[in-house]
Each structure stands twice: as structure tokens, then as C-alpha cells.
Design a protein around this motif. Structure first.
Motif, PDB file in Angstrom:
ATOM      1  N   VAL A 132      -5.855  18.405  -8.007  1.00  0.00           N
ATOM      2  CA  VAL A 132      -4.972  17.316  -7.602  1.00  0.00           C
ATOM      3  C   VAL A 132      -5.759  16.013  -7.683  1.00  0.00           C
ATOM      4  CG1 VAL A 132      -3.637  16.368  -5.677  1.00  0.00           C
ATOM      5  CG2 VAL A 132      -3.698  18.837  -6.058  1.00  0.00           C
ATOM      6  N   HIS A 133      -5.131  14.996  -8.236  1.00  0.00           N
ATOM      7  CA  HIS A 133      -5.750  13.680  -8.339  1.00  0.00           C
ATOM      8  C   HIS A 133      -4.810  12.644  -7.746  1.00  0.00           C
ATOM      9  CE1 HIS A 133      -9.046  15.088 -10.791  1.00  0.00           C
ATOM     10  NE2 HIS A 133      -8.157  15.879 -11.350  1.00  0.00           N
ATOM     11  N   THR A 134      -5.334  11.848  -6.856  1.00  0.00           N
ATOM     12  CA  THR A 134      -4.527  10.818  -6.223  1.00  0.00           C
ATOM     13  C   THR A 134      -4.246   9.696  -7.205  1.00  0.00           C
ATOM     14  OG1 THR A 134      -5.467  11.339  -4.073  1.00  0.00           O
ATOM     15  CG2 THR A 134      -4.457   9.168  -4.304  1.00  0.00           C
ATOM     16  N   ILE A 135      -3.006   9.241  -7.182  1.00  0.00           N
ATOM     17  CA  ILE A 135      -2.644   8.023  -7.899  1.00  0.00           C
ATOM     18  C   ILE A 135      -2.471   6.973  -6.809  1.00  0.00           C
ATOM     19  CG2 ILE A 135      -0.990   6.844  -9.380  1.00  0.00           C
ATOM     20  CD1 ILE A 135      -0.177   9.579 -10.490  1.00  0.00           C
ATOM     21  N   HIS A 136      -3.362   6.022  -6.778  1.00  0.00           N
ATOM     22  CA  HIS A 136      -3.315   4.965  -5.767  1.00  0.00           C
ATOM     23  C   HIS A 136      -2.284   3.939  -6.222  1.00  0.00           C
ATOM     24  CE1 HIS A 136      -6.977   6.482  -3.833  1.00  0.00           C
ATOM     25  NE2 HIS A 136      -7.293   6.841  -5.069  1.00  0.00           N
ATOM     26  N   ALA A 137      -1.132   3.977  -5.559  1.00  0.00           N
ATOM     27  CA  ALA A 137      -0.023   3.074  -5.878  1.00  0.00           C
ATOM     28  C   ALA A 137       0.868   2.984  -4.645  1.00  0.00           C
ATOM     29  CB  ALA A 137       0.784   3.599  -7.065  1.00  0.00           C
ATOM     30  N   PRO A 138       1.576   1.880  -4.512  1.00  0.00           N
ATOM     31  CA  PRO A 138       2.487   1.759  -3.369  1.00  0.00           C
ATOM     32  C   PRO A 138       3.577   2.833  -3.405  1.00  0.00           C
ATOM     33  CG  PRO A 138       2.140  -0.370  -4.425  1.00  0.00           C
ATOM     34  CD  PRO A 138       1.537   0.660  -5.327  1.00  0.00           C
ATOM     35  N   ALA A 139       4.001   3.284  -2.247  1.00  0.00           N
ATOM     36  CA  ALA A 139       5.095   4.243  -2.120  1.00  0.00           C
ATOM     37  C   ALA A 139       6.398   3.454  -2.032  1.00  0.00           C
ATOM     38  CB  ALA A 139       4.897   5.134  -0.908  1.00  0.00           C
ATOM     39  N   THR A 140       6.717   2.815  -3.148  1.00  0.00           N
ATOM     40  CA  THR A 140       7.908   1.969  -3.272  1.00  0.00           C
ATOM     41  C   THR A 140       8.519   2.212  -4.649  1.00  0.00           C
ATOM     42  OG1 THR A 140       6.648   0.170  -4.280  1.00  0.00           O
ATOM     43  CG2 THR A 140       6.852   0.139  -1.852  1.00  0.00           C
ATOM     44  N   ALA A 141       9.680   1.610  -4.899  1.00  0.00           N
ATOM     45  CA  ALA A 141      10.292   1.710  -6.222  1.00  0.00           C
ATOM     46  C   ALA A 141       9.371   1.098  -7.278  1.00  0.00           C
ATOM     47  CB  ALA A 141      11.652   1.016  -6.230  1.00  0.00           C
ATOM     48  N   ALA A 142       8.781  -0.041  -6.964  1.00  0.00           N
ATOM     49  CA  ALA A 142       7.847  -0.672  -7.915  1.00  0.00           C
ATOM     50  C   ALA A 142       6.625   0.213  -8.119  1.00  0.00           C
ATOM     51  CB  ALA A 142       7.424  -2.047  -7.408  1.00  0.00           C
ATOM     52  N   GLY A 143       6.140   0.836  -7.050  1.00  0.00           N
ATOM     53  CA  GLY A 143       5.015   1.754  -7.161  1.00  0.00           C
ATOM     54  C   GLY A 143       5.364   2.961  -8.015  1.00  0.00           C
ATOM     55  N   ALA A 144       6.581   3.474  -7.880  1.00  0.00           N
ATOM     56  CA  ALA A 144       7.028   4.606  -8.694  1.00  0.00           C
ATOM     57  C   ALA A 144       7.009   4.235 -10.177  1.00  0.00           C
ATOM     58  CB  ALA A 144       8.420   5.058  -8.266  1.00  0.00           C
ATOM     59  N   ARG A 145       7.397   2.996 -10.491  1.00  0.00           N
ATOM     60  CA  ARG A 145       7.359   2.548 -11.891  1.00  0.00           C
ATOM     61  C   ARG A 145       5.912   2.465 -12.392  1.00  0.00           C
ATOM     62  NH1 ARG A 145      11.519  -0.430  -9.778  1.00  0.00           N
ATOM     63  NH2 ARG A 145      10.271  -2.314  -9.521  1.00  0.00           N
ATOM     64  N   GLU A 146       4.996   2.008 -11.530  1.00  0.00           N
ATOM     65  CA  GLU A 146       3.589   1.969 -11.927  1.00  0.00           C
ATOM     66  C   GLU A 146       3.048   3.383 -12.134  1.00  0.00           C
ATOM     67  OE1 GLU A 146       1.100  -1.645 -10.401  1.00  0.00           O
ATOM     68  OE2 GLU A 146       2.116  -0.721  -8.674  1.00  0.00           O
ATOM     69  N   VAL A 147       3.426   4.300 -11.264  1.00  0.00           N
ATOM     70  CA  VAL A 147       3.011   5.699 -11.395  1.00  0.00           C
ATOM     71  C   VAL A 147       3.520   6.257 -12.724  1.00  0.00           C
ATOM     72  CG1 VAL A 147       3.346   8.033 -10.474  1.00  0.00           C
ATOM     73  CG2 VAL A 147       2.770   6.140  -8.930  1.00  0.00           C
ATOM     74  N   ALA A 148       4.774   5.994 -13.038  1.00  0.00           N
ATOM     75  CA  ALA A 148       5.358   6.493 -14.295  1.00  0.00           C
ATOM     76  C   ALA A 148       4.591   5.955 -15.504  1.00  0.00           C
ATOM     77  CB  ALA A 148       6.838   6.104 -14.377  1.00  0.00           C
ATOM     78  N   ARG A 149       4.220   4.677 -15.471  1.00  0.00           N
ATOM     79  CA  ARG A 149       3.452   4.100 -16.600  1.00  0.00           C
ATOM     80  C   ARG A 149       2.077   4.750 -16.702  1.00  0.00           C
ATOM     81  NH1 ARG A 149       6.382  -0.502 -14.963  1.00  0.00           N
ATOM     82  NH2 ARG A 149       4.728  -1.237 -13.589  1.00  0.00           N
ATOM     83  N   LEU A 150       1.430   4.998 -15.555  1.00  0.00           N
ATOM     84  CA  LEU A 150       0.122   5.662 -15.572  1.00  0.00           C
ATOM     85  C   LEU A 150       0.236   7.087 -16.105  1.00  0.00           C
ATOM     86  CD1 LEU A 150      -1.363   4.415 -12.182  1.00  0.00           C
ATOM     87  CD2 LEU A 150      -2.278   3.923 -14.455  1.00  0.00           C
ATOM     88  N   VAL A 151       1.242   7.830 -15.656  1.00  0.00           N
ATOM     89  CA  VAL A 151       1.444   9.204 -16.124  1.00  0.00           C
ATOM     90  C   VAL A 151       1.694   9.213 -17.624  1.00  0.00           C
ATOM     91  CG1 VAL A 151       2.998  11.214 -15.995  1.00  0.00           C
ATOM     92  CG2 VAL A 151       2.193  10.092 -13.893  1.00  0.00           C
ATOM     93  N   HIS A 152       2.507   8.293 -18.100  1.00  0.00           N
ATOM     94  CA  HIS A 152       2.774   8.208 -19.538  1.00  0.00           C
ATOM     95  C   HIS A 152       1.485   7.929 -20.306  1.00  0.00           C
ATOM     96  CE1 HIS A 152       5.768   6.676 -22.818  1.00  0.00           C
ATOM     97  NE2 HIS A 152       5.121   7.767 -23.174  1.00  0.00           N
ATOM     98  N   ALA A 153       0.656   7.042 -19.779  1.00  0.00           N
ATOM     99  CA  ALA A 153      -0.615   6.726 -20.440  1.00  0.00           C
ATOM    100  C   ALA A 153      -1.538   7.949 -20.466  1.00  0.00           C
ATOM    101  CB  ALA A 153      -1.292   5.548 -19.746  1.00  0.00           C
ATOM    102  N   VAL A 154      -1.553   8.731 -19.397  1.00  0.00           N
ATOM    103  CA  VAL A 154      -2.363   9.954 -19.373  1.00  0.00           C
ATOM    104  C   VAL A 154      -1.822  10.937 -20.409  1.00  0.00           C
ATOM    105  CG1 VAL A 154      -3.001  11.981 -17.991  1.00  0.00           C
ATOM    106  CG2 VAL A 154      -3.142   9.693 -16.986  1.00  0.00           C
TER     107      VAL A 154
END
Length: 182
Positions: free
Chosen positions: A147-169
Motif C-alpha cells: 500500500v502506498h499513500t497518495i498525499h492529497a486532500p480528501a475532497t472532490a479536487a483532491g480526487a481529481r488530483e489522485v486520478a491524474r496521479l494514478v493515470h500517470a503511474v
């Protein structure tokens, strides 16, 4: 001499690349702003900004303080909050053009591997989860995984940042977070 936000962002990014986990751009920006505030305070006390952080302790302090903020919430999230964040993540992953797939990861959203990108585990894709007592977590879409933590806000904007990071991975644009030698 003043340090610019861009310079502070670069310094924070270099620190985060040495740490496990992934860091959203908003987290990098927040840590850079904190570093700049530290340096401004040092300047108010008669210290040159460069000399104040010559060994990088202030930069590390800013990076760690902000990252810690996103590892776990101050209070546990409710099931309603978790459901909303999962819906926002699923929408953001879909907007990124990623295929949502089944997963056995509790509270997880499975994402298929992308053509030409790296693969993980039997399914090849990844899963992202968020829990009542933690932040965003990235895993391979399999039952036994790191498990690897994605440091991002737990918000709608944070979810979009998480999605971009996951796509990049998934594309291989970000170093494989599961590689211990990254």
C-alpha cells in the motif's frame, strides 16, 4: 535575497521524490508556501533566507508537516463521506479516460492497466481506496499487495488530483511506486 515559490516547489518536490508515496500538486504547493513562510520568518529575525535553510532542515520540515496532514484525518470519516469521496474518485478516474474494473480491495476502486503501460499483479491494474481513518491509498489490484499513500486532500479536487496521479503511474510517467529502488 528572496526565495521564489517556484524554487520552493522544486525543493519540496525533490524531498518528496525521496519519500514513499505520491504527492498531489496541491500538497507540493502547500508545502512550498509553508517553506516560504518559514524563510520569511527567518528573514524577519535578521537571517538571510539562504543561510537560514543552508542544510535544508526548513524545507524538510515544511514537506513533512504538510504530508502528515494528509495521511489521516483529524476525525474518522463517516460512511456517507467515504461514499461521496469514492463517487468523486470514480468520476475523476472516468474523466481521465480510465476503465473502472472490479476489485477485492475493501473500499477500493479498481482501475485497469493502460495499453503500453506497466502492469501489476494478476489483474495488471491498480486500485485506490480511502478509509475512515486514513487518506488515499494506492495498491495493485490484487488481494496481497503493498500500500502506498497518495498525499492529497480528501475532497472532490483532491480526487481529481489522485486520478491524474494514478493515470500517470499507469502510463509509466511516474516512477513505479511499488519498486523499492525508485
Amino acid at each position: 535575497m528572496t526565495t521564489s515559490i517556484a524554487d520552493s516547489s522544486t525543493r519540496v518536490e525533490k524531498i518528496y521524490t525521496r519519500y514513499a508515496g505520491l504527492y498531489a500538486p496541491s500538497v507540493v504547493a502547500e508545502a512550498a508556501a509553508l517553506l516560504d513562510a518559514y524563510l520569511a520568518t527567518a528573514e524577519q529575525h535578521g537571517l538571510d533566507r539562504t543561510a537560514a535553510d543552508e542544510e535544508g532542515g526548513l524545507a524538510v520540515s515544511a514537506a513533512e508537516a504538510v504530508a502528515r496532514k494528509y495521511r489521516r484525518p483529524k476525525t474518522d470519516r463517516t460512511s456517507v463521506e467515504l461514499s461521496q469521496l469514492t463517487r468523486e474518485l470514480t468520476a475523476a478516474l472516468t474523466e481521465e479516460g480510465l476503465e473502472i474494473v472490479p476489485t477485492q480491495i475493501r473500499m477500493g476502486t479498481g482501475v485497469a492497466a493502460v495499453p503500453g503501460g506497466p502492469t501489476w499483479g494478476m489483474a495488471g491494474g491498480l486500485a485506490v481506496a480511502i478509509y475512515a481513518d486514513s487518506g488515499w491509498e494506492l495498491t495493485a489490484n490484487s488481494t496481497r499487495t503493498s500500500v502506498h499513500t497518495i498525499h492529497a486532500p480528501a475532497t472532490a479536487a483532491g480526487a481529481r488530483e489522485v486520478a491524474r496521479l494514478v493515470h500517470a503511474v499507469l502510463r509509466g510517467d511516474i516512477a513505479n511506486p511499488f519498486n523499492r529502488n525508485r
